[in-house]
Design a protein around this motif. Structure first.
Motif, PDB file in Angstrom:
ATOM      1  N   GLU A 140      -7.615  18.463  -1.344  1.00  0.00           N
ATOM      2  CA  GLU A 140      -6.251  18.112  -1.742  1.00  0.00           C
ATOM      3  C   GLU A 140      -5.637  17.032  -0.853  1.00  0.00           C
ATOM      4  N   ASN A 141      -6.259  16.764   0.291  1.00  0.00           N
ATOM      5  CA  ASN A 141      -5.755  15.728   1.201  1.00  0.00           C
ATOM      6  C   ASN A 141      -6.385  14.363   0.956  1.00  0.00           C
ATOM      7  N   ILE A 142      -7.416  14.297   0.111  1.00  0.00           N
ATOM      8  CA  ILE A 142      -8.049  13.009  -0.181  1.00  0.00           C
ATOM      9  C   ILE A 142      -7.148  12.254  -1.151  1.00  0.00           C
ATOM     10  N   HIS A 143      -6.636  11.112  -0.689  1.00  0.00           N
ATOM     11  CA  HIS A 143      -5.762  10.307  -1.539  1.00  0.00           C
ATOM     12  C   HIS A 143      -6.463   9.068  -2.071  1.00  0.00           C
ATOM     13  N   ARG A 144      -7.446   8.578  -1.347  1.00  0.00           N
ATOM     14  CA  ARG A 144      -8.203   7.437  -1.858  1.00  0.00           C
ATOM     15  C   ARG A 144      -9.586   7.397  -1.199  1.00  0.00           C
ATOM     16  N   ILE A 145     -10.475   6.719  -1.878  1.00  0.00           N
ATOM     17  CA  ILE A 145     -11.824   6.504  -1.352  1.00  0.00           C
ATOM     18  C   ILE A 145     -12.028   5.002  -1.277  1.00  0.00           C
ATOM     19  N   GLU A 146     -12.308   4.526  -0.065  1.00  0.00           N
ATOM     20  CA  GLU A 146     -12.520   3.092   0.127  1.00  0.00           C
ATOM     21  C   GLU A 146     -13.997   2.811   0.298  1.00  0.00           C
ATOM     22  N   GLY A 177     -21.095   6.369  -6.706  1.00  0.00           N
ATOM     23  CA  GLY A 177     -20.553   6.576  -8.041  1.00  0.00           C
ATOM     24  C   GLY A 177     -20.560   8.038  -8.449  1.00  0.00           C
ATOM     25  N   VAL A 178     -21.624   8.760  -8.114  1.00  0.00           N
ATOM     26  CA  VAL A 178     -21.725  10.179  -8.451  1.00  0.00           C
ATOM     27  C   VAL A 178     -20.674  10.986  -7.689  1.00  0.00           C
ATOM     28  N   ILE A 179     -20.525  10.693  -6.402  1.00  0.00           N
ATOM     29  CA  ILE A 179     -19.536  11.411  -5.574  1.00  0.00           C
ATOM     30  C   ILE A 179     -18.126  11.157  -6.091  1.00  0.00           C
ATOM     31  N   GLU A 180     -17.809   9.902  -6.375  1.00  0.00           N
ATOM     32  CA  GLU A 180     -16.468   9.569  -6.875  1.00  0.00           C
ATOM     33  C   GLU A 180     -16.196  10.214  -8.230  1.00  0.00           C
ATOM     34  N   ALA A 181     -17.192  10.242  -9.106  1.00  0.00           N
ATOM     35  CA  ALA A 181     -17.002  10.857 -10.419  1.00  0.00           C
ATOM     36  C   ALA A 181     -16.727  12.355 -10.276  1.00  0.00           C
ATOM     37  N   TYR A 182     -17.441  12.996  -9.369  1.00  0.00           N
ATOM     38  CA  TYR A 182     -17.219  14.427  -9.161  1.00  0.00           C
ATOM     39  C   TYR A 182     -15.831  14.686  -8.560  1.00  0.00           C
ATOM     40  N   LEU A 183     -15.471  13.919  -7.538  1.00  0.00           N
ATOM     41  CA  LEU A 183     -14.188  14.120  -6.870  1.00  0.00           C
ATOM     42  C   LEU A 183     -13.001  13.765  -7.760  1.00  0.00           C
ATOM     43  N   LYS A 184     -13.221  12.885  -8.722  1.00  0.00           N
ATOM     44  CA  LYS A 184     -12.145  12.522  -9.650  1.00  0.00           C
ATOM     45  C   LYS A 184     -11.617  13.763 -10.370  1.00  0.00           C
ATOM     46  N   ASN A 185     -12.490  14.720 -10.629  1.00  0.00           N
ATOM     47  CA  ASN A 185     -12.102  15.953 -11.327  1.00  0.00           C
ATOM     48  C   ASN A 185     -11.753  17.099 -10.395  1.00  0.00           C
ATOM     49  N   HIS A 186     -12.071  16.965  -9.094  1.00  0.00           N
ATOM     50  CA  HIS A 186     -11.883  18.099  -8.191  1.00  0.00           C
ATOM     51  C   HIS A 186     -10.919  17.851  -7.031  1.00  0.00           C
ATOM     52  N   ALA A 187     -10.568  16.610  -6.778  1.00  0.00           N
ATOM     53  CA  ALA A 187      -9.587  16.290  -5.732  1.00  0.00           C
ATOM     54  C   ALA A 187      -8.279  15.927  -6.432  1.00  0.00           C
ATOM     55  N   PRO A 188      -7.306  16.835  -6.418  1.00  0.00           N
ATOM     56  CA  PRO A 188      -6.103  16.672  -7.252  1.00  0.00           C
ATOM     57  C   PRO A 188      -5.247  15.458  -6.911  1.00  0.00           C
ATOM     58  N   ASN A 189      -5.265  14.970  -5.696  1.00  0.00           N
ATOM     59  CA  ASN A 189      -4.388  13.865  -5.293  1.00  0.00           C
ATOM     60  C   ASN A 189      -5.114  12.542  -5.165  1.00  0.00           C
ATOM     61  N   LEU A 190      -6.374  12.489  -5.621  1.00  0.00           N
ATOM     62  CA  LEU A 190      -7.178  11.278  -5.486  1.00  0.00           C
ATOM     63  C   LEU A 190      -6.696  10.192  -6.422  1.00  0.00           C
ATOM     64  N   ILE A 191      -6.484   9.007  -5.865  1.00  0.00           N
ATOM     65  CA  ILE A 191      -6.097   7.828  -6.639  1.00  0.00           C
ATOM     66  C   ILE A 191      -7.288   6.880  -6.599  1.00  0.00           C
TER      67      ILE A 191
END
Length: 192
Positions: A140-146, A177-191
């Motif tokens: 829930e603390n992940i806001h972005r992935i650079e 790409g796989v990690i980001e696709a998974y986190l897109k659905n599981h990290a609620p605050n990810l932009i």
């Protein structure tokens, strides 16, 4: 399934601090004694080289050894505990260091692993084995992935919280790409 990755990380941190601190301290004392025995300690031409290196080894060794002993007697002072504590919810703030590590380890026991097991994603926590910086962040603390591309075309993923802090791991572009696709659905605050 991974068992006790956070507790193992805390133990490894303490063990490395104790060994590295003792080795640096012993090396500094050895070279200081060698200079005293050979009489080079009083030679002012060696002030910058020998004495500076000896002082660095002794002071650095004492500090690293102190950190290891402090972590051994007070687990809350280890880097992993210091990185988990601020991410706890209000009802979890009272947990001791062992309970806190157990809470995170319990979540990571059934975590999915990505990038050959270097990235573990549980229900609430993301843990990076062999990461740079803090190895753990709450989903829930992940806001972005650079993305950072290095000179030799390696790719690093930086998982950032609101303040811009978080763990970093090297992965391939496919794994990213796989990690980001998974986190897109599981990290609620990810932009993204």
């Amino acid at each position: 399934m991974r068992k006790n990755v956070c507790a193992s990380t805390a133990r490894r941190e303490i063990r490395i601090s104790l060994w590295a601190g003792a080795a640096a301290l012993a090396g500094g004392v050895f070279f200081l004694c060698l200079d005293l025995i050979t009489g080079e300690f009083w030679d002012l031409r060696n002030l910058v080289t020998n004495k500076a290196i000896e002082a660095f080894l002794i002071i650095g060794g004492v500090y690293i050894l102190y950190r290891g002993l402090r972590g051994l007697f007070n687990l809350d002072t280890t880097d992993i505990c210091l990185s988990i504590r601020p991410q706890l919810r209000a009802e979890e703030k009272h947990l001791t260091a062992k309970e806190m590590l157990a809470l995170v380890d319990q979540d990571l026991e059934c975590a999915l692993d990505f990038a050959g097991g270097r990235v573990l994603v549980g229900e609430e926590w993301l843990f990076l084995c062999k990461s740079m910086g803090t190895p753990i962040i709450r989903l829930e603390n992940i806001h972005r992935i650079e993305h950072r591309v290095t000179k030799n075309h390696g790719l690093y993923l930086d998982f950032k919280d609101q303040q811009g802090h978080g763990p970093t791991v090297g992965v391939s572009s496919i794994e990213a790409g796989v990690i980001e696709a998974y986190l897109k659905n599981h990290a609620p605050n990810l932009i993204l």
